[in-house]
Design an enzyme around this catalytic site. Sequence first.
Site, PDB file in Angstrom:
ATOM      1  N   HIS A 103       0.801  -1.232   0.000  1.00 13.16           N
ATOM      2  CA  HIS A 103       0.000   0.000   0.000  1.00 13.16           C
ATOM      3  C   HIS A 103       0.835   1.286   0.000  1.00 13.16           C
ATOM      4  O   HIS A 103       0.556   2.225   0.751  1.00 13.16           O
ATOM      5  CB  HIS A 103      -0.961   0.000   1.191  1.00 13.16           C
ATOM      6  CG  HIS A 103      -2.064  -1.019   1.082  1.00 13.16           C
ATOM      7  ND1 HIS A 103      -2.574  -1.456  -0.113  1.00 13.16           N
ATOM      8  CD2 HIS A 103      -2.777  -1.684   2.050  1.00 13.16           C
ATOM      9  CE1 HIS A 103      -3.553  -2.337   0.113  1.00 13.16           C
ATOM     10  NE2 HIS A 103      -3.686  -2.504   1.409  1.00 13.16           N
TER      11      HIS A 103
ATOM     12  N   HIS B 251      -9.750   2.160   0.021  1.00 10.90           N
ATOM     13  CA  HIS B 251      -9.682   1.023   0.933  1.00 10.90           C
ATOM     14  C   HIS B 251     -10.795   1.062   1.991  1.00 10.90           C
ATOM     15  O   HIS B 251     -10.554   0.800   3.166  1.00 10.90           O
ATOM     16  CB  HIS B 251      -8.308   1.002   1.600  1.00 10.90           C
ATOM     17  CG  HIS B 251      -7.863  -0.343   2.071  1.00 10.90           C
ATOM     18  ND1 HIS B 251      -8.591  -1.106   2.953  1.00 10.90           N
ATOM     19  CD2 HIS B 251      -6.767  -1.082   1.774  1.00 10.90           C
ATOM     20  CE1 HIS B 251      -7.950  -2.230   3.194  1.00 10.90           C
ATOM     21  NE2 HIS B 251      -6.835  -2.244   2.483  1.00 10.90           N
TER      22      HIS B 251
ATOM     23  N   GLU C 298     -11.436  -3.671  -3.098  1.00  9.56           N
ATOM     24  CA  GLU C 298     -10.496  -2.646  -3.579  1.00  9.56           C
ATOM     25  C   GLU C 298     -10.266  -2.866  -5.067  1.00  9.56           C
ATOM     26  O   GLU C 298      -9.585  -3.807  -5.460  1.00  9.56           O
ATOM     27  CB  GLU C 298      -9.174  -2.773  -2.814  1.00  9.56           C
ATOM     28  CG  GLU C 298      -9.328  -2.676  -1.310  1.00  9.56           C
ATOM     29  CD  GLU C 298      -8.251  -3.463  -0.570  1.00  9.56           C
ATOM     30  OE1 GLU C 298      -7.061  -3.185  -0.734  1.00  9.56           O
ATOM     31  OE2 GLU C 298      -8.612  -4.390   0.182  1.00  9.56           O
TER      32      GLU C 298
HETATM   33  C1  GLA Z   1      -5.364  -5.205   1.851  1.00  6.95           C
HETATM   34  C2  GLA Z   1      -4.454  -6.362   1.909  1.00  6.95           C
HETATM   35  C3  GLA Z   1      -4.594  -7.061   3.211  1.00  6.95           C
HETATM   36  C4  GLA Z   1      -4.344  -6.098   4.347  1.00  6.95           C
HETATM   37  C5  GLA Z   1      -5.251  -4.925   4.235  1.00  6.95           C
HETATM   38  C6  GLA Z   1      -4.943  -3.875   5.269  1.00  6.95           C
HETATM   39  O1  GLA Z   1      -6.632  -5.570   1.667  1.00  6.95           O
HETATM   40  O2  GLA Z   1      -4.630  -7.250   0.837  1.00  6.95           O
HETATM   41  O3  GLA Z   1      -3.725  -8.144   3.287  1.00  6.95           O
HETATM   42  O4  GLA Z   1      -3.022  -5.670   4.320  1.00  6.95           O
HETATM   43  O5  GLA Z   1      -5.154  -4.355   2.971  1.00  6.95           O
HETATM   44  O6  GLA Z   1      -4.909  -4.376   6.546  1.00  6.95           O
END
Ligand code: GLA
Length: 397
Positions: free
Chosen positions: A156, A231, A362
């Site tokens: 991220h 997100h 997402e």
């Molecule tokens: C995304 C990732 C997860 C986790 C979340 C945040 O969805 O794929 O593995 O890291 O973000 O907690």
Amino acid sequence: MKARVWIKLVLVVAVISMSGCEKKDATVKESEAKPETTLKAKPEAKEIRQMSANKESFGKTPDGKQVDLYTLTNTRGIRARITSFGAILVSLEVADRDGSLVDITLGFDKLDGYLGVHPYFGAIVGRYANRIGKAAFKLDGKVYKLAANNGENHLHGGTKGFDKAVWRLEDLGVKGAGAMVKMSYISEDGEEGYPGNLACSVTYTLTEDNKLEISYDAETDKKTVVNLTNHSYFNLAGQGTGDILGHELMLNADKYTVVDKGLIPTGENRSVKGTPMDFTTPMTIGSRIGQVEGGYDHNYVLNSRGGTLALAAKVYEPTSGRVMEIYTDQPGVQFYTGNFLDGSVTGKAGKVYQKNYGFCLETQHFPDSPNKPDFPSVVLLPGQRYATVTVYKFSTK
Ligand code: GLA
């Protein structure tokens, strides 16, 4: 008075009041943005909304930067609040089948919560959403090293991704399409290890037909990689009310990207047919989650393959009747069931977020695409424009 009757009354009065008003499709500049108007239909009718886009203060960052909170409202029962910190969707109030407005996203009431460590509640994630294997990628033979902030991998956007930046207000108002806010952020050359100055903007638009549209734009001055998403964690029964295992989900995807232990794609796109990964026909999220190690945290390969706006997912919550459809022009969607929520975060209205208390969808390019030549390309060149859109459409049944 019964809720349905009340809602009808509210709508009738809203229509009458709108037709008598000046046209609402003119841009309301930031300085002219008016607070919500309260029209009294009957003493018991609470408030009749006009479509509006307002700004107020959400506080300051520890280094003294002013942070805004924007509120977008339509007349049909949706209110979205967005902050310039991380361009985060702070709350999304949506009516249920009886017209009762409830916040359906997890997060915090105050800026403080977002300033601390949290799992990207409502945030715009970038420069690269999801994971990049071994926290590195190559462009034209040159290796770019990124922060390894998820085991040996990059997640991220790194240690200070777009979710922690203060975005600049570009536009706020009521336009033809709806109530909107546009924010921009310049990610400098070398920030978090990525090449090129990347000028980004994100626009949230709330329309009268109950769509929340998020559009993303970016341009670079050096060859780079980009993958932006939102997100948000949803619970269509209301944030903090319980787990999301009873929600029915349809995912318009026949395949998903198989991952290794570190959740990095192996390169194989596997069919969902006959497995707990299959949501091509609506199934409750909880029906087979026990058969998926750790819960769902997978990138689905959308049947549309990206490029044009198409239905990616549809979610229905039976107790409230709320329905959310997601349309996107992106080739993938990360379906994540809040597996890492463990009761350690207390969110809005004092609610404690336990495992599976929210789900994320997402919309994105596939994880680790910079290292996977066979995946759709995430490379952005100078002179090109990155422009994508995702639409969340709400209704009830
Ligand atoms: C995304 C990732 C997860 C986790 C979340 C945040 O969805 O794929 O593995 O890291 O973000 O907690």
